[in-house]
Design an enzyme around this catalytic site. Structure first.
Site, PDB file in Angstrom:
ATOM      1  N   GLU A  57     -18.808  -7.561 -41.744  1.00 48.74           N
ATOM      2  CA  GLU A  57     -18.144  -8.110 -40.566  1.00 48.74           C
ATOM      3  C   GLU A  57     -17.080  -7.123 -40.100  1.00 48.74           C
ATOM      4  OE1 GLU A  57     -17.490  -9.431 -37.810  1.00 48.74           O
ATOM      5  OE2 GLU A  57     -17.567 -11.567 -38.274  1.00 48.74           O
ATOM      6  N   HIS A  58     -16.846  -7.076 -38.791  1.00 49.17           N
ATOM      7  CA  HIS A  58     -15.818  -6.192 -38.241  1.00 49.17           C
ATOM      8  C   HIS A  58     -14.432  -6.793 -38.453  1.00 49.17           C
ATOM      9  CE1 HIS A  58     -19.040  -4.448 -35.401  1.00 49.17           C
ATOM     10  NE2 HIS A  58     -18.702  -3.505 -36.257  1.00 49.17           N
TER      11      HIS A  58
ATOM     12  N   TYR B 256     -16.409 -11.771 -35.284  1.00 47.36           N
ATOM     13  CA  TYR B 256     -17.505 -12.740 -35.229  1.00 47.36           C
ATOM     14  C   TYR B 256     -18.842 -12.016 -35.068  1.00 47.36           C
ATOM     15  CZ  TYR B 256     -13.629 -15.957 -34.632  1.00 47.36           C
ATOM     16  OH  TYR B 256     -12.453 -16.647 -34.817  1.00 47.36           O
ATOM     17  N   HIS B 257     -19.020 -10.994 -35.907  1.00 43.12           N
ATOM     18  CA  HIS B 257     -20.236 -10.173 -35.874  1.00 43.12           C
ATOM     19  C   HIS B 257     -20.868 -10.068 -37.268  1.00 43.12           C
ATOM     20  CE1 HIS B 257     -17.947  -7.872 -32.472  1.00 43.12           C
ATOM     21  NE2 HIS B 257     -18.534  -8.954 -31.989  1.00 43.12           N
ATOM     22  N   PRO B 258     -21.120 -11.159 -37.982  1.00 39.46           N
ATOM     23  CA  PRO B 258     -21.689 -11.032 -39.321  1.00 39.46           C
ATOM     24  C   PRO B 258     -23.114 -10.483 -39.282  1.00 39.46           C
ATOM     25  CG  PRO B 258     -21.708 -13.326 -38.637  1.00 39.46           C
ATOM     26  CD  PRO B 258     -20.934 -12.576 -37.595  1.00 39.46           C
TER      27      PRO B 258
END
Length: 541
Positions: free
Chosen positions: A299-300, A476-478
Site C-alpha cells: 500500500e502507498h 487506498y491502493h492495496p
C-alpha cells in the site's frame, strides 16, 4: 439486479466474481462475441446514484457503508497502534465508482520490474497497448493515448488557480512542468487527467458494463456474495453464492475468474482451500493448494501538509449561497467544484533517500481543500486551505491477509505494519519536508497565510519523523496479495492462472507483484484488458 440466464445451478462458460474495475472489463470483453455465456456476480448493489455520477460526491461515498466495504486493519504498532479503515467500492464499478478519479499509468520501471520478477510479457512495451485499448482520451490527440477505448480520460474542466501556483512552485523546487505523464516517465509536475466526461464520473461500470448489458449472453447478479470456489479434484468448477438467506451454485464450463480485489480475492481463495496450509488448518479449512495467498500486501504510505490561504477553496467559503451557485454551475454548464476530483495537480520527484535512486520515488498530490484535524471526527476546515500530500512510490513494507475463521460472513484479518522498514520512514520524512519546501516557493508562498497541518512545522528531522509516525495515512491502493510470478513464490502465473490448478484465474490489482507508482485503477483496467486477450486466446487454441 438480475438479468435473464442466471439461476441456481445454471451453467455458464465464464463466471466472474466481483463487479469492480476488472470484473466489468472482463464481462464486456468476454461477452463481445455473442456466444460465450458470461455471468458477473457482485456482492454490492447496482449503484449509479447521483453521488457516484457527480465527481465531488466522492466525499460522501468513501466511508459510507452503503458504498464502501470499510475493511478494518489491525492495529499498526509502527504508527503507535493506530487502526485505520481501508476503503473499497461495494457496487458495480467497484472502487472506480468511489475513487478520486485520478488517471495514472505508472512508471516504465514499474512494469520492467514486473517482467524481471518472473512475469514475462508484462514489461512496459507489452502492457502499453492495453492502456491505449482501454482509453478514450478527450485531451489533445496523441499517438501515445488511446482514442477509441471505452474509458473516458479527460483534462480537468475546472482547475483551481492555486493548482497552477503549485506547478510553478514545484518547478522552483526542481520538479519542472511536463505535458505527458503517462508515457512511462513521470518526473516533474502536471495537471492531472481524470476518469470523467463532461463533468461526470466515468466508472468501469459506465465505460464497460453498462453498454454490454443488452447482450443476451451476459447475465449480472448483484447483492450476491460468493462464499467459495468449488472444485472437482484440482479443477475449478463453479462458485457457491449467498443471496440473502439462499445458497445458490453456479457452474463454469470453462473458467472461474476471481476479480474481488486485493482484499476480497485472497479472502475468497483462502476460504476455498488455496493458501498457506498451516494457516488454513488453524481455521479449519482443508488445503487444496499450498500457495502464498494473502502475502505480499502493499500500500502507498502518504503524509500530508496543509496551509490556510488567502483565496476561496473547496472547503471554504461554505453555506447556502456558495452551494447553490456550485449546483447551478454544474446543472447548467457541467463546470465548477462539483465536476472536480479532490486532486488537481501532481508532481513526481526524487527524495534523495537512496543513493541509487534513478527514477522518481515520491509522488505529490495537490488538493484545493484543507481538513481541520482538531475536530473529532476531522472535518473540512472553516477557513480556505490547500493540501499537498507526499506518497512513497514503491514502499518496502509488506503485509498480509488471513482468515479470522472459515465463516464467509466474517471479514478477513488485514495486517500491515506500514513503517516497519526504516527506508520507508526515511523516504516519507523527506516527502513531508519537500511538501513544506514547495509551500515556501513563490508564487504559492504568496498565498499562504499560516500553517494548518502541522500546526507548527517541525524544526528538525526528528520532529518530522514524529509527525510522519503520528499522521501517516494511505493511498487506498492495496495490491499484491495474489501476486503473479514463478511457481513457489507466486499465486498465479503470467497467464494469471492459479499455479497447480485448472479453470481458475485471478484478475485484479491483487496480481501485481509490485505496486505501481501512482493510483492503481488504470493499471487494474490494463490487467483486465490483457487478461481478456489471454482468456480468449486460450479458448481459440
Amino acid at each position: 439486479m438480475t438479468k435473464r440466464g442466471a439461476g441456481a445451478e445454471a451453467q455458464f462458460d465464464y463466471l466472474i466474481v466481483g463487479g469492480g474495475s476488472a470484473g466489468c472489463v472482463l464481462a464486456a470483453r468476454l461477452s463481445e462475441d455473442g456466444r460465450s455465456r458470461v455471468l458477473l456476480i457482485e456482492a454490492g448493489p447496482k449503484g449509479g446514484s447521483l453521488l457516484v455520477n457527480v465527481p465531488a460526491g466522492v466525499f460522501k461515498l468513501m466511508g459510507n457503508p452503503a458504498a464502501d466495504w470499510l475493511y478494518e486493519v489491525e492495529a499498526d504498532d509502527t504508527r503507535g497502534g493506530r487502526k485505520q479503515m481501508w476503503s473499497a467500492g461495494r457496487m458495480l464499478g467497484g472502487s472506480s465508482a468511489i475513487n478520486g478519479m485520478v488517471y495514472v499509468r505508472g512508471l516504465r520501471g514499474d512494469f520492467e520490474d514486473w517482467a524481471a520478477d518472473g512475469c514475462p510479457g508484462w514489461g512496459f512495451e507489452d502492457v502499453a497497448p492495453y492502456f491505449r485499448k482501454s482509453e478514450r482520451f478527450l485531451g489533445p490527440a496523441s499517438q501515445a493515448r488511446g482514442a477509441h477505448g471505452p474509458l473516458a480520460v479527460s483534462p480537468l474542466r475546472t482547475v483551481h488557480p492555486l493548482a497552477r501556483a503549485f506547478l510553478a512552485a514545484c518547478g522552483e523546487a526542481g520538479m519542472p512542468p511536463r505535458e505527458d505523464y503517462c508515457n512511462g516517465d513521470q518526473f516533474g509536475s502536471f495537471l492531472i487527467w481524470s476518469t470523467t466526461e463532461n463533468g461526470r464520473r466515468c466508472s468501469a461500470y459506465d465505460a464497460y458494463l453498462k453498454p454490454a448489458l443488452k447482450r443476451p449472453n451476459l447475465a449480472v447478479i448483484t447483492e450476491a456474495e460468493v462464499e467459495v470456489v468449488t472444485f472437482a479434484g484440482r479443477r475449478a468448477t463453479g462458485v457457491r453464492v449467498r443471496r440473502g438467506d439462499r445458497l445458490e451454485t453456479y457452474l463454469a464450463a470453462r473458467e472461474v475468474l476471481v476479480c474481488a480485489g486485493a482484499i476480497g480475492s485472497p479472502a475468497l481463495l483462502l476460504r476455498s482451500g488455496l493458501g498457506p496450509a498451516q494457516e488454513l488448518a488453524e481455521v479449519g479449512v482443508k488445503a487444496l493448494a499450498d500457495l502464498p495467498v494473502g502475502q505480499n500486501l502493499q500500500e502507498h504510505a502518504t503524509i500530508a501538509v496543509s496551509k490556510l490561504v488567502d483565496l476561496p477553496t473547496y472547503n471554504s467559503p461554505r453555506g447556502l449561497v456558495p452551494s447553490a451557485l456550485a449546483a447551478a454551475n454544474y446543472a447548467l454548464f457541467r463546470r465548477g467544484p462539483l465536476t472536480s476530483p479532490a486532486v488537481h495537480a501532481m508532481a513526481y520527484g526524487m527524495s534523495g533517500a537512496a543513493q541509487d535512486t534513478v527514477q522518481p520515488d515520491i509522488c505529490f498530490s495537490f488538493m484545493p481543500l484543507a481538513l481541520d484535524l482538531r475536530a473529532r471526527p476531522p472535518k473540512l476546515h472553516d477557513q480556505p486551505g490547500v493540501t499537498i500530500a507526499g506518497q512513497i512510490c514503491r514502499p518496502h513494507a509488506r503485509g498480509r491477509i488471513r482468515l479470522k475463521s472459515r465463516d464467509p460472513r466474517e471479514r478477513p484479518l488485514i495486517e500491515h505494519r506500514m513503517l516497519q522498514d526504516e527506508r520507508d520512514l526515511e523516504t516519507l520524512t523527506r516527502a513531508a519536508r519537500i511538501c513544506e519546501q514547495v509551500f515556501a516557493q513563490r508564487p504559492l508562498a504568496d498565498h499562504v497565510l499560516r500553517a494548518n497541518q502541522p500546526a507548527e512545522p517541525p524544526a528538525d528531522d526528528a520532529g518530522w519523523r514524529d509527525y510522519v509516525t503520528e499522521r501517516m495515512g494511505m493511498g487506498y491502493h492495496p495490491v499484491g496479495t495474489c501476486r503473479m510470478g514463478a511457481k513457489g513464490v507466486a499465486v498465479v502465473d503470467p497467464q494469471l492462472k492459479a499455479h497447480g490448478l485448472a479453470g481458475l484465474r485471478v484478475v485484479d490489482a491483487s496480481v501485481m507483484p509490485r505496486i505501481t507508482s501512482g493510483n492503481t485503477n488504470a493499471p487494474t483496467l490494463m490487467i483486465a484488458e490483457k487478461a481478456a486477450d489471454l482468456i480468449l486466446a486460450a479458448r481459440a487454441a
